[in-house]
Design an enzyme around this catalytic site. Sequence first.
Site, PDB file in Angstrom:
ATOM      1  N   HIS A   1       0.869  -1.178   0.000  1.00  0.00           N
ATOM      2  CA  HIS A   1       0.000   0.000   0.000  1.00  0.00           C
ATOM      3  C   HIS A   1       0.908   1.230   0.000  1.00  0.00           C
ATOM      4  CE1 HIS A   1      -2.772   2.960   1.812  1.00  0.00           C
ATOM      5  NE2 HIS A   1      -3.765   2.171   1.451  1.00  0.00           N
TER       6      HIS A   1
ATOM      7  N   ASP B   1       3.168  -4.403   7.938  1.00  0.00           N
ATOM      8  CA  ASP B   1       1.927  -3.645   7.799  1.00  0.00           C
ATOM      9  C   ASP B   1       0.777  -4.640   7.943  1.00  0.00           C
ATOM     10  OD1 ASP B   1      -0.352  -2.364   6.982  1.00  0.00           O
ATOM     11  OD2 ASP B   1       0.468  -1.616   5.088  1.00  0.00           O
TER      12      ASP B   1
ATOM     13  N   GLN C   1      -4.427  -5.222   6.835  1.00  0.00           N
ATOM     14  CA  GLN C   1      -5.418  -6.147   6.260  1.00  0.00           C
ATOM     15  C   GLN C   1      -5.373  -7.522   6.915  1.00  0.00           C
ATOM     16  OE1 GLN C   1      -7.707  -5.317   4.177  1.00  0.00           O
ATOM     17  NE2 GLN C   1      -6.947  -3.334   3.480  1.00  0.00           N
TER      18      GLN C   1
ATOM     19  N   LYS D   1     -10.423  -0.506  10.298  1.00  0.00           N
ATOM     20  CA  LYS D   1     -10.654  -1.706   9.478  1.00  0.00           C
ATOM     21  C   LYS D   1     -11.013  -2.896  10.362  1.00  0.00           C
ATOM     22  CE  LYS D   1      -7.177  -0.388   6.065  1.00  0.00           C
ATOM     23  NZ  LYS D   1      -7.804   0.188   4.874  1.00  0.00           N
TER      24      LYS D   1
ATOM     25  N   CYS E   1      -4.673   2.639  -3.643  1.00  0.00           N
ATOM     26  CA  CYS E   1      -3.419   3.132  -3.054  1.00  0.00           C
ATOM     27  C   CYS E   1      -2.284   2.143  -3.268  1.00  0.00           C
ATOM     28  CB  CYS E   1      -3.569   3.433  -1.566  1.00  0.00           C
ATOM     29  SG  CYS E   1      -4.745   4.718  -1.237  1.00  0.00           S
TER      30      CYS E   1
HETATM   31  C1  LIG Z   1      -2.289  -2.809   3.480  1.00  0.00           C
HETATM   32  C2  LIG Z   1      -2.691  -1.450   3.942  1.00  0.00           C
HETATM   33  N1  LIG Z   1      -1.796  -0.659   4.519  1.00  0.00           N
HETATM   34  C3  LIG Z   1      -2.112   0.568   4.951  1.00  0.00           C
HETATM   35  C4  LIG Z   1      -3.369   1.078   4.817  1.00  0.00           C
HETATM   36  C5  LIG Z   1      -3.640   2.473   5.301  1.00  0.00           C
HETATM   37  O1  LIG Z   1      -4.537   2.494   6.350  1.00  0.00           O
HETATM   38  P1  LIG Z   1      -4.896   3.882   7.029  1.00  0.00           P
HETATM   39  O2  LIG Z   1      -5.505   4.703   5.944  1.00  0.00           O
HETATM   40  O3  LIG Z   1      -5.860   3.543   8.098  1.00  0.00           O
HETATM   41  O4  LIG Z   1      -3.634   4.457   7.535  1.00  0.00           O
HETATM   42  C6  LIG Z   1      -4.342   0.287   4.216  1.00  0.00           C
HETATM   43  C7  LIG Z   1      -5.724   0.762   4.047  1.00  0.00           C
HETATM   44  O5  LIG Z   1      -6.119   1.502   3.206  1.00  0.00           O
HETATM   45  C8  LIG Z   1      -3.992  -0.998   3.768  1.00  0.00           C
HETATM   46  O6  LIG Z   1      -4.891  -1.771   3.158  1.00  0.00           O
END
Ligand SMILES: Cc1ncc(COP(=O)(O)O)c(C=O)c1O
Lengths: 166, 436
Positions: free
Chosen positions: B148, B224, B227, B250, B394
């Site tokens: 991401h 990270d 998910q 999430k 993203c």
């Molecule tokens: C794998 C992953 N990392 C990071 C994020 C970023 O999450 P947040 O927007 O809550 O910081 C997301 C979600 O959009 C994600 O799916």
Amino acid sequence: MSALEDLYREIILDHYRSPRNRGELESPPAVKAEGFNPLCGDEVIIYLSTKNGVIEDIKISGQGCSISQSSASMMSAAVRGKSFEQVRELIDYFKQMMSIHESHLDQSSGQESENTEITEKQLDLDNIGELAALQGVVKFPVRIKCATLAWNTLAQGLDESESTKQ
Amino acid sequence: MDNINYTTNTIKDGADPKLPSDDGNLLDVESIKQDFPILTRETAGGRIRYLDSASSSQKPVQVIQAMDDYYRSTHANVHRGVYRIAEEATHLYESARVAAGRLIGASHPGQEIVFTKNVTEAINLVAYTWGRANLSRGDVVLLSEIEHHANFVPWLMLAEEKGVELRYIPMGKDYNLDLTNIERLADGAKLMAVTAASNVLGSITNLRTVSAVAKAAGARLLVDGAQFVPHRLTDVKSIDADFYGYTGHKLLGPTGIGILYAKRELLEEMPPFLGGGEMIADVRLDGFSTTEIPWKFEAGTPPIAEAVGLHAAIDYLGKVGIDKIAKHERALTAYAVNKLEDHFGKDITVFGPKTGSDGDRAGVVSFKFADIHPHDVAQVLNEYDVCVRAGHHCAKPLMRCLQVPATTRASFYLYNDEQDVDALIHALDQVKKMFG
Ligand SMILES: Cc1ncc(COP(=O)(O)O)c(C=O)c1O
């Protein structure tokens, strides 16, 4: 007409399925302008062949959703043969049509505002032909960027054309 | 705060959330849906078919109620007042921290969990503090192609600022990370930062292998878990993670709160992140000293009500059972992929590991549909109250690997069922009619 049918009017789908002025021009001499919608990956590339401040030929390439691509196609048909001045007027006109929603955001109640109606009346939609079909986009704020992409890119192309001529 | 053991499937009885009485192995999705006000809201077409939990999950009434109760009965700033409600607020905030740490098996949850705004900020915190203190020109950070943007851009910023070298683990043909050459890629790495599960493909990273390689190379490991944590049992110890981030919204929790786990000794030595109140021990006209971990990294008034909501969300998941949720999602994902492929044949391309194969796969189904742009697909789906995500999610570098500008993505959580999938398929039929 449902909002969805209003968005995807037949004329829009027609331009999407058979886009007008699709292709490329050799650049230079043609001016090439590229626009991206970073949100969804829509891409519009415009080639302009100009002479004495008039768009003699225009070609469009790129890829994206039906709204971005049909808007580009309709635009190409509308501006070909027009002077820069006329085209800039049309760009302003179109963008004004697409910015109506902002007056909604000003209303804390979220109700339809009287403002909107006045603005819509001010726009003489008969004047812009097929382009009026894109009005339905206004009801889908996230898609407005799709519809305006080609127009912003065209404005960029005009700027570039004018600056290289000097 | 009660003492639920989050890493095992302890099922507590009680009225909420509702559990099926007969078969302890299946989720009673219809009862679960009743806990989520949005999912039972009546719409023109019946109900909202919410298939976008990978973007953000919906909230059960237990979470909404906990935050509401907090504001109605307890609110005061934390770590300050001596009066009762201030103490209660501090207690609630700190016990949320412990719950957030236990959920992922932290050894010292009271010290090793830093609350941030979201996981993006958690990763940025590591890049900004640990990264700037420990990485310099030529040092290698190993990421993957499928990250991401939250786990790309902070490192790209560091590469720009410090001349750090970035390398990438590629995606394999089966859409899982291709770990074939990972040892070579990891050679000289000081940090490996990878996602536990892809938000686009649903592929789940083999973190045991990645961790073993990182440790052998002498690299720190950042994961990270945005998910992963909401959908699978997580244990930072079993993969010896140095840093692990996840995000509250999430995981049935509120927006505005993210979680950074870092080993105690790392947090001790890392310089602070933002400066301000809460994070200091002393401030003089000519300098300051920082307070203890984890507060050293929490400048300013923290997300207190959000922490309370997060705690309620963790409790909810603990009561339902995360491994049950995982099982449910696996079955639903297999149902969805099979049905989509059977029904649409050549018109659909699903980007993601095969279901039912040996490895695990998350409930994220990205696809390309008959050359119709995802924006148009999602727009028509919306007309049938089917909520999916259209776009690059993203993950632009990954979109380039897949050679598409964007995909349509349906993702599942504990409150989704086969009827949601059937609604998706019915709506896709309409998309085809319109654009086909
Ligand atoms: C794998 C992953 N990392 C990071 C994020 C970023 O999450 P947040 O927007 O809550 O910081 C997301 C979600 O959009 C994600 O799916």
